[in-house]
Design an enzyme around this catalytic site. Structure first.
Site, PDB file in Angstrom:
ATOM      1  N   THR A 110      10.863  35.114  48.306  1.00  0.00           N
ATOM      2  CA  THR A 110       9.634  35.750  49.727  1.00  0.00           C
ATOM      3  C   THR A 110      10.626  35.721  50.948  1.00  0.00           C
ATOM      4  O   THR A 110      10.685  36.978  50.764  1.00  0.00           O
ATOM      5  CB  THR A 110       9.709  34.162  50.397  1.00  0.00           C
ATOM      6  OG1 THR A 110       8.331  33.578  49.213  1.00  0.00           O
ATOM      7  CG2 THR A 110       8.687  33.848  51.419  1.00  0.00           C
ATOM      8  N   SER A 149       1.667  40.080  46.056  1.00  0.00           N
ATOM      9  CA  SER A 149       1.917  37.946  47.006  1.00  0.00           C
ATOM     10  C   SER A 149       3.925  37.935  46.349  1.00  0.00           C
ATOM     11  O   SER A 149       4.021  39.478  45.502  1.00  0.00           O
ATOM     12  CB  SER A 149       1.429  37.525  46.061  1.00  0.00           C
ATOM     13  OG  SER A 149       2.448  35.706  45.538  1.00  0.00           O
ATOM     14  N   THR A 150       4.675  37.860  47.093  1.00  0.00           N
ATOM     15  CA  THR A 150       6.276  37.709  46.511  1.00  0.00           C
ATOM     16  C   THR A 150       5.878  36.969  44.602  1.00  0.00           C
ATOM     17  O   THR A 150       6.901  37.419  43.729  1.00  0.00           O
ATOM     18  CB  THR A 150       6.731  36.138  47.110  1.00  0.00           C
ATOM     19  OG1 THR A 150       6.856  36.297  48.738  1.00  0.00           O
ATOM     20  CG2 THR A 150       8.104  36.002  46.284  1.00  0.00           C
ATOM     21  N   ASN A 151       5.119  36.522  44.159  1.00  0.00           N
ATOM     22  CA  ASN A 151       5.187  36.114  43.097  1.00  0.00           C
ATOM     23  C   ASN A 151       4.785  36.909  41.902  1.00  0.00           C
ATOM     24  O   ASN A 151       4.507  37.237  41.016  1.00  0.00           O
ATOM     25  CB  ASN A 151       4.109  34.409  43.112  1.00  0.00           C
ATOM     26  CG  ASN A 151       4.425  33.953  43.546  1.00  0.00           C
ATOM     27  OD1 ASN A 151       6.107  34.154  44.043  1.00  0.00           O
ATOM     28  ND2 ASN A 151       3.859  32.359  44.357  1.00  0.00           N
ATOM     29  N   THR A 196      41.184  38.466   5.671  1.00  0.00           N
ATOM     30  CA  THR A 196      40.407  37.234   6.293  1.00  0.00           C
ATOM     31  C   THR A 196      40.782  35.989   6.700  1.00  0.00           C
ATOM     32  O   THR A 196      42.083  35.307   6.211  1.00  0.00           O
ATOM     33  CB  THR A 196      39.295  36.936   5.260  1.00  0.00           C
ATOM     34  OG1 THR A 196      39.884  36.674   3.729  1.00  0.00           O
ATOM     35  CG2 THR A 196      38.504  38.549   4.770  1.00  0.00           C
ATOM     36  N   SER A 327      53.948  44.043  32.785  1.00  0.00           N
ATOM     37  CA  SER A 327      55.026  43.625  33.230  1.00  0.00           C
ATOM     38  C   SER A 327      55.941  43.392  34.530  1.00  0.00           C
ATOM     39  O   SER A 327      55.788  44.446  35.059  1.00  0.00           O
ATOM     40  CB  SER A 327      55.843  42.380  33.139  1.00  0.00           C
ATOM     41  OG  SER A 327      56.881  41.830  32.863  1.00  0.00           O
ATOM     42  N   SER A 328      56.044  42.455  35.867  1.00  0.00           N
ATOM     43  CA  SER A 328      56.709  42.196  36.399  1.00  0.00           C
ATOM     44  C   SER A 328      58.080  42.198  36.524  1.00  0.00           C
ATOM     45  O   SER A 328      59.119  42.438  37.838  1.00  0.00           O
ATOM     46  CB  SER A 328      56.313  41.811  37.863  1.00  0.00           C
ATOM     47  OG  SER A 328      55.992  40.749  37.316  1.00  0.00           O
ATOM     48  N   LYS A 333      57.380  47.266  29.162  1.00  0.00           N
ATOM     49  CA  LYS A 333      56.199  46.266  28.589  1.00  0.00           C
ATOM     50  C   LYS A 333      54.842  46.675  28.578  1.00  0.00           C
ATOM     51  O   LYS A 333      55.031  47.289  30.316  1.00  0.00           O
ATOM     52  CB  LYS A 333      56.008  44.485  28.943  1.00  0.00           C
ATOM     53  CG  LYS A 333      54.957  44.491  28.314  1.00  0.00           C
ATOM     54  CD  LYS A 333      55.685  42.401  28.350  1.00  0.00           C
ATOM     55  CE  LYS A 333      54.973  41.783  27.640  1.00  0.00           C
ATOM     56  NZ  LYS A 333      53.246  41.744  27.517  1.00  0.00           N
TER      57      LYS A 333
END
Length: 486
Positions: A110, A149-151, A196, A327-328, A333
């Site tokens: 609403t 209506s909102t609905n 697999t 990577s830091s 990497k």
């Protein structure tokens, strides 16, 4: 951080508006009204604004309603024209900043419906020469919301929005299908080891794996298209509970065809408006299709991360484009960041689907009050799926290359090729050879030749990559023609 509606500026002039709760000061220059502001204050939940597509969907609905009410003689033409012009301005991208209610809200939507009604009414008032808040000229409820209506408005807006977002998602999925198809052709000649349960199985061509990805994506597109059909069925005209109370009979029959024409979509009115107002299972179906697609994408992303693992100590069968430092602390990497983000988007979509499922289940009797959370989750799922597919294509799939020699070496040194030899030497002999190869590290080829079980020519024919990867063929067979039929 929660978004605030700040009104404390002393230089702001206010107008006073009233609703059933009481009176409230509204900034003089804003297009929203008292009900929108109350909702913005009550529902400080996400800190986000409404999705622009649902704002546009509401503008289409209000425009179609005004035109239809005017056609059937319920709404004065001057007022209808002003409402239509205000809606057109919203569709051009204006006035969106005045849709201030949170996406997650109580009241079955609403607040969102009234936010649209107030913004459109106040702009229409200005178009007719009045000042914002002079609702005797154009009223949010009596005129903009006439016959509605909102609905019926909110679920209709949600469906139109979902359709528009799904069209974008499908466009990207078609691109992904094509990208995998091209890689399938490019990698068609490359033999590699199939696996697999994470163990060596039998050989497969890398192109066959990528073809399978393209087929799976197309299945998701088709599944999504079927779910979209449910979004085209609207309860517009049903008003509060599907009985059409307060809507003119002629309006009820004409509003959906008018909306369909205005928006350029094939929309139909539900044959049972009460059912369509009560039940939100159609949104569950769409969410399920989006979730299924996310699962497909995540599985493919897992495969690409595995096949590219290493580069020295993993599978190392393919190379993903290097997009950023990984990577830091570890120099050089590079991580598979694009497949990783696809996985994360999929996890989020799966969680959203659970929320949508529970919200649809939680309705009672003639209405489900939980459309706001359904829309919030569904729109997020479709948007993030679309963006994830987009970056998957452009920053990953298109740039994948194959380590052909590495793939062949893994096949030739794998015990898995014994399966292709089994019909020629018998199961027991093949099993003994496999055990010996694992124990000694000697290749299957060497053991067979040393034992004189097969000649080199016979072995070469049996272990021909295409003989091992497709039944009943000899020599190379391209899959490019097959892909054209998918």
């Amino acid at each position: 951080m929660i978004r605030e509606i700040k009104l404390e500026n002393k230089d702001i002039n206010f107008r006073k508006e009233n609703d059933s709760i009481g009176s409230k000061d509204i900034p003089e220059d804003v297009y929203y009204g008292v009900q929108s502001l109350r909702a913005a204050e009550n529902f400080r939940i996400t800190g986000l604004f409404m999705h622009p597509e649902i704002i546009n969907s509401l503008a289409y609905i209000k425009k179609a309603a005004a035109i239809t009410n005017c056609e059937v003689g319920v709404l004065d033409k001057k007022i209808a024209d002003a409402i239509v012009k205000a809606c057109d301005e919203i569709l051009e991208g204006n006035l969106h900043e005045y849709f201030i209610v949170d996406p997650i809200q109580g009241g079955a939507g609403t607040s969102l419906n009234m936010n649209a009604n107030e913004v459109i009414a106040n702009r229409a008032i200005e178009i007719l020469g009045g000042k914002k808040g002079e609702y005797s000229i154009v009223h949010p409820n009596d005129h903009v919301n006439c016959g509605q209506s909102t609905n019926d408005v909110i679920p209709t807006a949600g469906k139109i929005t979902a359709l528009k977002l799904l069209e974008h998602a499908q466009s990207e999925l078609y691109r992904l299908h094509d990208a995998f198809s091209q890689k399938a052709i490019e990698f068609d000649h490359i033999i590699k080891m199939g696996r697999t349960q994470m163990q060596d199985a039998v050989p497969i061509r890398l192109g066959q794996e990528f073809k399978a990805y393209s087929v799976a994506i197309m299945r998701d597109v088709n599944r999504m298209e079927k779910a979209m059909d449910e979004m085209r069925v609207l309860n517009m005209g049903g008003t509060a509970i599907g009985t059409g109370v307060n809507a003119d009979v002629k309006y009820l029959k004409r509003v959906v065809p008018n909306l369909s024409e205005i928006i350029g979509m094939d929309l139909i009115q539900a044959f049972d408006l009460i059912d369509s107002t009560q039940n939100l299972d159609s949104f569950v179906a769409v969410s399920g299709a989006v979730k299924a697609c996310a699962v497909t994408l995540s599985k493919i992303a897992n495969d690409l991360r595995l096949m590219s693992s290493g580069p020295r100590t993993g599978f190392g069968e393919i190379n993903l484009p290097a997009k950023q430092n990984g990577s830091s602390i570890m120099p050089g990497k590079v991580n598979p960041v694009i497949p990783e983000v696809v996985n994360q988007v999929a996890f989020n979509i799966i969680g959203n689907d659970t929320t949508i499922t529970m919200a649809a289940e939680g309705g009672q009797l003639e209405l489900n009050a939980f459309e706001p959370i359904i829309f919030y989750c569904l729109f997020q799922s479709i948007d993030t799926l679309t963006y994830a597919v987009q970056t998957f294509i452009d920053n990953c799939v298109k740039g994948i290359t194959a380590n052909e020699e590495r793939c062949r070496d893994l096949v030739e040194n794998s015990v898995g090729i014994i399966t292709a030899i089994c019909p020629h030497v018998g199961y027991s002999t093949a099993a003994s050879l496999a055990k010996e190869a694992i124990k000694t590290g000697t290749s299957i080829r060497t053991l067979i030749l040393e034992a004189g079980l097969l000649s080199e020519d016979e072995l070469n024919e049996i272990l021909d990559p295409f003989n091992m990867t497709e039944p009943g063929i000899s020599g190379k067979k391209s899959i490019s023609n097959e892909l054209k039929t998918v």
